[in-house]
Structures are given as structure tokens and as C-alpha cells.
Scaffold this motif. Structure first.
Motif, PDB file in Angstrom:
ATOM      1  N   SER A  28       0.823  -1.208   0.000  1.00 39.86           N
ATOM      2  CA  SER A  28       0.000   0.000   0.000  1.00 39.86           C
ATOM      3  C   SER A  28       0.861   1.264   0.000  1.00 39.86           C
ATOM      4  O   SER A  28       2.033   1.251   0.400  1.00 39.86           O
ATOM      5  CB  SER A  28      -0.907   0.016   1.230  1.00 39.86           C
ATOM      6  OG  SER A  28      -0.144   0.231   2.412  1.00 39.86           O
ATOM      7  N   THR A  29       0.236   2.348  -0.439  1.00 33.95           N
ATOM      8  CA  THR A  29       0.918   3.644  -0.404  1.00 33.95           C
ATOM      9  C   THR A  29       1.309   4.005   1.023  1.00 33.95           C
ATOM     10  O   THR A  29       2.416   4.515   1.266  1.00 33.95           O
ATOM     11  CB  THR A  29       0.010   4.732  -0.997  1.00 33.95           C
ATOM     12  OG1 THR A  29      -0.363   4.363  -2.329  1.00 33.95           O
ATOM     13  CG2 THR A  29       0.727   6.080  -1.032  1.00 33.95           C
ATOM     14  N   GLU A  30       0.435   3.739   1.975  1.00 32.83           N
ATOM     15  CA  GLU A  30       0.742   4.058   3.371  1.00 32.83           C
ATOM     16  C   GLU A  30       1.932   3.247   3.873  1.00 32.83           C
ATOM     17  O   GLU A  30       2.743   3.755   4.658  1.00 32.83           O
ATOM     18  CB  GLU A  30      -0.487   3.826   4.246  1.00 32.83           C
ATOM     19  CG  GLU A  30      -1.533   4.913   4.128  1.00 32.83           C
ATOM     20  CD  GLU A  30      -0.956   6.310   4.367  1.00 32.83           C
ATOM     21  OE1 GLU A  30      -0.227   6.496   5.374  1.00 32.83           O
ATOM     22  OE2 GLU A  30      -1.215   7.208   3.555  1.00 32.83           O
ATOM     23  N   LYS A  32       4.432   2.245   2.041  1.00 32.98           N
ATOM     24  CA  LYS A  32       5.610   2.886   1.442  1.00 32.98           C
ATOM     25  C   LYS A  32       5.988   4.146   2.216  1.00 32.98           C
ATOM     26  O   LYS A  32       7.175   4.403   2.479  1.00 32.98           O
ATOM     27  CB  LYS A  32       5.344   3.230  -0.019  1.00 32.98           C
ATOM     28  CG  LYS A  32       5.175   2.020  -0.920  1.00 32.98           C
ATOM     29  CD  LYS A  32       4.820   2.449  -2.341  1.00 32.98           C
ATOM     30  CE  LYS A  32       4.566   1.245  -3.219  1.00 32.98           C
ATOM     31  NZ  LYS A  32       4.167   1.620  -4.589  1.00 32.98           N
ATOM     32  N   LEU A  33       4.991   4.937   2.573  1.00 36.07           N
ATOM     33  CA  LEU A  33       5.261   6.157   3.335  1.00 36.07           C
ATOM     34  C   LEU A  33       5.818   5.832   4.717  1.00 36.07           C
ATOM     35  O   LEU A  33       6.621   6.598   5.268  1.00 36.07           O
ATOM     36  CB  LEU A  33       3.990   6.994   3.443  1.00 36.07           C
ATOM     37  CG  LEU A  33       3.511   7.623   2.128  1.00 36.07           C
ATOM     38  CD1 LEU A  33       2.122   8.224   2.292  1.00 36.07           C
ATOM     39  CD2 LEU A  33       4.501   8.679   1.643  1.00 36.07           C
ATOM     40  N   ASP A  34       5.409   4.710   5.277  1.00 38.80           N
ATOM     41  CA  ASP A  34       5.963   4.247   6.555  1.00 38.80           C
ATOM     42  C   ASP A  34       7.460   3.969   6.404  1.00 38.80           C
ATOM     43  O   ASP A  34       8.290   4.408   7.219  1.00 38.80           O
ATOM     44  CB  ASP A  34       5.221   2.984   6.999  1.00 38.80           C
ATOM     45  CG  ASP A  34       5.555   2.540   8.419  1.00 38.80           C
ATOM     46  OD1 ASP A  34       6.576   2.992   8.981  1.00 38.80           O
ATOM     47  OD2 ASP A  34       4.803   1.712   8.964  1.00 38.80           O
ATOM     48  N   GLU A  37       9.275   7.266   5.957  1.00 36.44           N
ATOM     49  CA  GLU A  37       9.400   7.998   7.222  1.00 36.44           C
ATOM     50  C   GLU A  37      10.575   7.485   8.042  1.00 36.44           C
ATOM     51  O   GLU A  37      11.340   8.275   8.626  1.00 36.44           O
ATOM     52  CB  GLU A  37       8.112   7.880   8.023  1.00 36.44           C
ATOM     53  CG  GLU A  37       8.164   8.640   9.344  1.00 36.44           C
ATOM     54  CD  GLU A  37       6.839   8.672  10.067  1.00 36.44           C
ATOM     55  OE1 GLU A  37       6.749   9.412  11.058  1.00 36.44           O
ATOM     56  OE2 GLU A  37       5.905   7.973   9.651  1.00 36.44           O
ATOM     57  N   ASP A  66      -0.244   9.164  -6.155  1.00 34.21           N
ATOM     58  CA  ASP A  66      -0.730   9.184  -4.771  1.00 34.21           C
ATOM     59  C   ASP A  66       0.440   9.269  -3.794  1.00 34.21           C
ATOM     60  O   ASP A  66       0.367   9.985  -2.777  1.00 34.21           O
ATOM     61  CB  ASP A  66      -1.552   7.929  -4.483  1.00 34.21           C
ATOM     62  CG  ASP A  66      -2.877   7.909  -5.232  1.00 34.21           C
ATOM     63  OD1 ASP A  66      -3.361   9.009  -5.587  1.00 34.21           O
ATOM     64  OD2 ASP A  66      -3.408   6.815  -5.474  1.00 34.21           O
ATOM     65  N   LEU A  67       1.504   8.538  -4.070  1.00 34.69           N
ATOM     66  CA  LEU A  67       2.686   8.599  -3.203  1.00 34.69           C
ATOM     67  C   LEU A  67       3.265  10.005  -3.205  1.00 34.69           C
ATOM     68  O   LEU A  67       3.639  10.535  -2.149  1.00 34.69           O
ATOM     69  CB  LEU A  67       3.732   7.591  -3.667  1.00 34.69           C
ATOM     70  CG  LEU A  67       4.995   7.541  -2.799  1.00 34.69           C
ATOM     71  CD1 LEU A  67       4.718   6.819  -1.486  1.00 34.69           C
ATOM     72  CD2 LEU A  67       6.150   6.872  -3.536  1.00 34.69           C
ATOM     73  N   GLY A  70       1.821  12.319  -0.766  1.00 31.51           N
ATOM     74  CA  GLY A  70       2.196  12.056   0.615  1.00 31.51           C
ATOM     75  C   GLY A  70       3.582  12.515   0.987  1.00 31.51           C
ATOM     76  O   GLY A  70       3.914  12.615   2.174  1.00 31.51           O
TER      77      GLY A  70
END
Length: 305
Positions: A28-30, A32-34, A37, A66-67, A70
Motif C-alpha cells: 500500500s501507499t501508506e 511505502k510512506l511508513d 518515514e 498518490d505517493l 504524501g
């Protein structure tokens, strides 16, 4: 005698979110953002975030736009995105990227497998991609894939890679990265190609992208440092591989490169404990171990006696 001068700096571009994840099952995009981070916490300030290519060809990176949205939470990071053509460049700048990487394979076999066109056809697009990027106020980097060897065509003649760099300069490229796409390069071959490339690109910023497929990645990175290369790509945990290059496996691991660089007295901006935490988190998200030896063993200061 004391000195207040700063130690030499090695600029490391973290490529895990793009090159590392492109060959993995989609997450998921989230997620990847994790991962991102954790990388930012560890000191990453230059990150290749994604690619704007066909989602059918690389489904793991289908969420590029979308990424990009973020990434705005980290305004002090230099973000870059890879593209394979003019439309990809247009999508990347529309999403907010201003550092664009356009890939040109030095070998026709890989170029046809990777982007569906010959090396010559890819080179002819450089001026058009440059125009898109410059109009948005950005800079264009040409990544020369299979700079040393191709899984389909065998060894890439050094003169061919050198001439591609010269042609791309004529087309308006701002900087270059020589990519060891299938992890075959050794220190001597790296040094020789760097010398040849610099003769046709004096004063141009040239980085190196290495894979550790055959265990020579860090040795070649050290050779690059001795050849005054100041910019190297690396991927958290050694994650990565090219879906269009049979046999290619992970990049050199960011934490292992940082471990080496710090021992050489080079500043990187990374904190090793933070990188190990990022590697462990990436393993949790992907559900399996990463190839980095340092991630398995830990820093020597904390190694068991």
C-alpha cells in the motif's frame, strides 16, 4: 594541530522506495510512506521515491501520483522519480517532482525488454524529455542502464556507454548515473569506465548505481570513492532488482555503504542505528528478510561478545 574543516562528504541517494520495491509484490501507499518515514528519520535527504511508468509493466509502483502527494510532509528532502519517456516525464512534473531520471539502456537487448525501444530510439527522446523537465524548472538526469553488461547482449563496449553519455549531453542532460544493472562490475572495470566517461563529460556530475548480485558491490563502491565519485545510489537492506533484467538482484545496502563510509571518515548525514531500524521495519512490512549482512549482524559496537 586541530582543524575545524568538515570531513569529506559522500552523497547517498536512497533508492529503496523505487528500485527496491519495483520487483516486489505491491504494497500500500501508506506502507511505502511508513518505510520512507523511517528512512528520513535515519537521515535520508535524497530519495528516489517512485517511477512514472506503465502500471501494467511495474504494478508495484502504480500509485506514483498518490505517493507523491504524501511526500509533501517532508519538505527538506530532495525527491526524484524515474521515467521511461515523454509522457512519464509529464506525469512526474505534474505530480510535483523536479528531479527527473530518464533511463537509457546502453544495450539494445535490455532497452527493448525494459522500455520497448532501441537505445537509439531512447536517445532521440532526450531533448523532448529535457524540454518537459526544464519547462517545469527541473533538472534531468540520464541513467545509463547496463553500462557495463547486459543480460541479453553480454558485455557492453565501454565506447558505447561513453558515446551515449556524449549524445545525452548534446541533448541537454544535466547529470548522469552509470548503472551496473545486473551486478557484474568489479573495481578495475568501474574505474576504467569512469575515466572514459569523464573524458567526454568534463565537469558533469556523474554518480554510480551498483548491485551486489555477485558480491562485488561494496568493493566497487570503494573503487568509485577512490576515483573521486561523490554520489552513490543504495537501497535499504539491499532490497531491489530489475524486473526486466533476468538474474539481477539487490542493490548495495544503504546501511553497509554508510558503515564503510563512516569508517573512511566520510560524512553521509545518516545515523546507522536509524538505518538498521528502517531496515527492520522494511522487513516487517515486506514479510521476509532482506539480504544485508549488516542488518543481520548489527553494528560492531553492539555485536555480541
Amino acid at each position: 594541530m586541530t582543524t575545524t574543516s568538515k570531513p569529506p562528504r559522500l552523497d547517498i541517494r536512497e533508492v529503496g522506495p523505487r528500485d527496491g520495491l519495483q520487483n516486489e509484490p505491491p504494497i500500500s501507499t501508506e506502507a511505502k510512506l511508513d518505510i520512507i518515514e523511517h528512512l528520513v528519520r535515519a537521515g535520508a535527504r535524497r530519495i528516489e521515491a517512485t517511477s512514472f511508468v506503465s502500471p501494467r509493466a511495474v504494478p508495484a509502483l502504480a500509485d506514483a501520483a498518490d505517493l507523491a502527494a504524501g511526500l509533501r510532509r517532508w519538505p527538506d528532502v530532495r525527491w526524484s522519480a524515474l521515467v521511461a519517456g515523454v509522457r512519464g516525464a509529464e506525469r512526474a512534473v505534474q505530480a510535483g517532482f523536479r528531479e527527473i531520471e530518464y533511463v537509457v539502456s546502453a544495450a539494445d537487448g535490455h532497452s527493448k525488454a525494459n522500455v520497448g525501444r532501441t537505445t537509439e530510439q531512447a536517445l532521440q527522446l532526450v531533448p523532448r524529455v529535457v524540454d518537459v523537465v526544464r519547462e517545469a524548472g527541473g533538472i534531468l538526469e540520464v541513467i545509463v542502464a547496463t553500462a557495463w553488461d547486459c543480460p541479453f547482449d553480454g558485455e557492453t563496449p565501454p565506447a558505447r556507454t561513453r558515446d551515449i553519455v556524449a549524445r545525452a549531453i548534446d541533448g541537454g542532460a544535466d547529470r548522469f548515473c552509470l548503472a551496473d544493472t545486473i551486478g557484474t562490475v568489479t573495481p578495475g572495470r568501474l574505474t576504467a569506465l569512469m575515466e572514459a566517461t569523464r573524458r567526454v563529460a568534463p565537469g558533469v556530475d556523474i554518480g554510480v548505481h551498483l548491485h551486489n548480485t555477485r558480491g562485488t558491490g561494496l568493493a566497487s563502491a570503494y573503487a568509485a570513492l577512490l576515483a573521486d565519485v561523490t554520489w552513490l545510489d543504495a537501497s535499504i537492506g539491499g532490497l531491489g532488482g530489475c524486473p526486466f533484467a533476468p538474474g539481477a538482484s539487490g542493490n548495495i545496502a544503504t546501511e553497509e555503504l554508510v558503515y564503510l563510509a563512516h569508517d573512511l571518515g566520510l560524512e553521509t548525514g545518516f545515523e546507522l542505528d536509524g538505518l538498521l531500524a528502517a531496515g527492520r521495519r522494511t522487513q516487517e512490512i515486506l514479510g521476509g528478510p532482506l539480504p544485508s549482512g549488516l542488518l543481520r549482524a548489527g553494528d560492531r559496537a553492539r555485536a555480541p561478545v
